[in-house]
Scaffold this active site. Structure first.
Site, PDB file in Angstrom:
ATOM      1  N   ARG A  62      14.538  12.132   9.117  1.00 45.19           N
ATOM      2  CA  ARG A  62      14.470  13.257   8.493  1.00 45.19           C
ATOM      3  C   ARG A  62      13.267  13.851   8.231  1.00 45.19           C
ATOM      4  O   ARG A  62      12.796  14.930   8.166  1.00 45.19           O
ATOM      5  CB  ARG A  62      15.513  13.094   6.953  1.00 45.19           C
ATOM      6  N   SER A  63      12.042  12.842   7.766  1.00 46.92           N
ATOM      7  CA  SER A  63      10.826  12.998   7.353  1.00 46.92           C
ATOM      8  C   SER A  63      10.157  13.047   8.696  1.00 46.92           C
ATOM      9  O   SER A  63       8.879  13.603   8.448  1.00 46.92           O
ATOM     10  CB  SER A  63      10.325  12.291   6.405  1.00 46.92           C
ATOM     11  N   ARG A 106      11.576 -10.282  -5.787  1.00 51.24           N
ATOM     12  CA  ARG A 106      10.876 -10.774  -6.853  1.00 51.24           C
ATOM     13  C   ARG A 106      11.265 -12.060  -7.145  1.00 51.24           C
ATOM     14  O   ARG A 106      10.285 -12.813  -7.673  1.00 51.24           O
ATOM     15  CB  ARG A 106      10.743  -9.995  -7.848  1.00 51.24           C
ATOM     16  N   CYS A 111       5.819  -2.324 -12.578  1.00 51.70           N
ATOM     17  CA  CYS A 111       4.754  -1.819 -13.127  1.00 51.70           C
ATOM     18  C   CYS A 111       4.295  -2.292 -14.382  1.00 51.70           C
ATOM     19  O   CYS A 111       3.309  -2.631 -14.772  1.00 51.70           O
ATOM     20  CB  CYS A 111       4.835  -0.318 -12.906  1.00 51.70           C
ATOM     21  N   SER A 136       6.734   9.797 -15.106  1.00 50.50           N
ATOM     22  CA  SER A 136       6.565   9.322 -13.450  1.00 50.50           C
ATOM     23  C   SER A 136       7.164   7.939 -13.201  1.00 50.50           C
ATOM     24  O   SER A 136       7.305   7.884 -12.024  1.00 50.50           O
ATOM     25  CB  SER A 136       4.981   9.679 -13.268  1.00 50.50           C
ATOM     26  N   GLY A 137       7.153   7.049 -14.029  1.00 54.16           N
ATOM     27  CA  GLY A 137       7.980   5.637 -13.538  1.00 54.16           C
ATOM     28  C   GLY A 137       9.089   6.021 -13.032  1.00 54.16           C
ATOM     29  O   GLY A 137       9.847   5.031 -12.284  1.00 54.16           O
ATOM     30  N   LYS A 177      12.979  -7.563 -16.327  1.00 55.08           N
ATOM     31  CA  LYS A 177      12.023  -7.725 -15.313  1.00 55.08           C
ATOM     32  C   LYS A 177      10.723  -8.233 -15.972  1.00 55.08           C
ATOM     33  O   LYS A 177       9.842  -9.009 -15.187  1.00 55.08           O
ATOM     34  CB  LYS A 177      11.582  -6.573 -14.690  1.00 55.08           C
ATOM     35  N   HIS A 232       1.456   4.024 -18.414  1.00 58.17           N
ATOM     36  CA  HIS A 232       2.853   3.352 -19.354  1.00 58.17           C
ATOM     37  C   HIS A 232       1.797   2.574 -20.291  1.00 58.17           C
ATOM     38  O   HIS A 232       0.763   2.107 -20.209  1.00 58.17           O
ATOM     39  CB  HIS A 232       3.325   2.116 -18.707  1.00 58.17           C
TER      40      HIS A 232
END
Ligand code: HSE
Length: 316
Positions: A22-23, A83, A111, A141-142, A195, A224
């Protein structure tokens, strides 16, 4: 076209942008010039030395091992898919670079973990941490671009007395704080909180390190912050901690309360270093403990920069 917010020198000879069908064909301004997005395929990814995976965990689970299957392409995965795998290193290069020796699939930490780890690792090395208690203040924005829109549009509409529906966050974020990031687990903690616990233990290579976290979303845009209390094995003073932190890589001590100088999202935004300050003796853990406050740009130190540092370390 997407504006490039930040560029860092990295010895790339060619940059390839891969995305969904699509992109494909869209144009993007990059630090390496104007680039056309190409459709993802394992073969095209394998033509690169490094692949930075910024995709969902399920996509990464399927494709990352296929890409590294050629025995040479390094995949740095930003999702949480690998992770906690024993054989996949979880890396903050300043802390555990050697964990990725001989490995092609490398996990980039969450993050929130990476930001706290930058301040905690030098203290761990000098004073040996026993307990870590973290409370986070995480920017909208996280939760990605949609989280930013929900905060900005929601704030505008709230000021006009209107209600903007919350879809990204569990509740409206404007003029609010929400102690709920990601899903709740059976132990009452959220996944974001666990996490921080699991990843800190893995990066520090110490499963016995006691760690607890309360993760909170706040209506800031970027960077943050985290209030951290530590108990140490060795005695520690604020002065000794400050001395250690002032020469630690990736850390900037910002700590002059008399001058109203301390870490804040507005000053930490777009910085590579994590700001650390408000360093003081803990009233709870004395003489072996401290309270401190950190702010770090989660899009840089907590994501993109860490991935680039991993790639740079692999090149050396
Ligand atoms: N888990 C983080 C957050 C995003 O929701 O703020 C990591 O960049």
């Amino acid at each position: 076209m997407i504006e490039v917010l930040h560029a860092r020198q990295f010895p790339l000879t060619e940059l390839v942008l891969l995305a969904s069908e699509r992109s494909a064909g869209k144009s993007m301004a990059t630090a390496y010039g104007e680039k056309q997005v190409e459709a993802f395929s394992v073969e095209r990814a394998q033509s690169c030395d490094f692949v930075l995976m910024a995709v969902s965990g399920s996509f990464s689970t399927e494709f990352s091992p296929q890409i590294t299957g050629n025995g040479k392409t390094v995949v740095i995965d930003n999702s949480s898919a690998f992770r906690y795998h024993e054989d996949v290193p979880l890396v903050v290069p300043e802390i555990n670079e050697s964990a990725m020796d001989g490995k092609l699939l490398i996990a980039n930490p969450n993050c929130t973990t990476a930001i706290a780890a930058m301040a905690l690792w030098p203290l761990h090395q000098h004073f040996k941490l026993k307990k870590i208690i973290v409370s986070t203040y995480q920017a909208a924005s996280g939760a990605g671009a949609q989280g930013m829109t929900e905060l900005e549009e929601g704030t505008r509409q709230a000021l006009e007395g209107k209600v903007f529906p919350n879809e990204v966050f569990a509740h409206p974020l404007p003029f609010n704080v929400i102690p709920h990031i990601d899903s709740f687990q059976s132990n009452g903690y959220t996944k974001e909180e666990m996490k921080v616990v699991w990843e800190t233990q893995k990066i520090f290579g110490d499963k016995s390190l006691a760690c607890s976290c309360t993760a909170v979303r706040i209506p800031t845009k970027r960077a943050h912050s985290e209030a951290i209390t530590i108990e140490t094995e060795k005695e520690v003073s604020p002065e000794a901690a400050m001395e250690v932190l002032s020469t630690a890589p990736g850390v900037q001590v910002v700590d002059n309360p008399a001058e109203k100088s301390y870490p804040m999202p507005l000053t930490a935004t777009k910085k590579y270093d994590v700001e650390v300050g408000r360093i003081r003796r803990s009233l709870v853990f004395q003489p072996c403990g401290l309270d401190l406050f950190v702010s770090g740009d989660q899009l840089l130190r907590g994501a993109a920069l860490n991935a680039v540092l991993i790639a740079e370390a692999k090149l050396l």
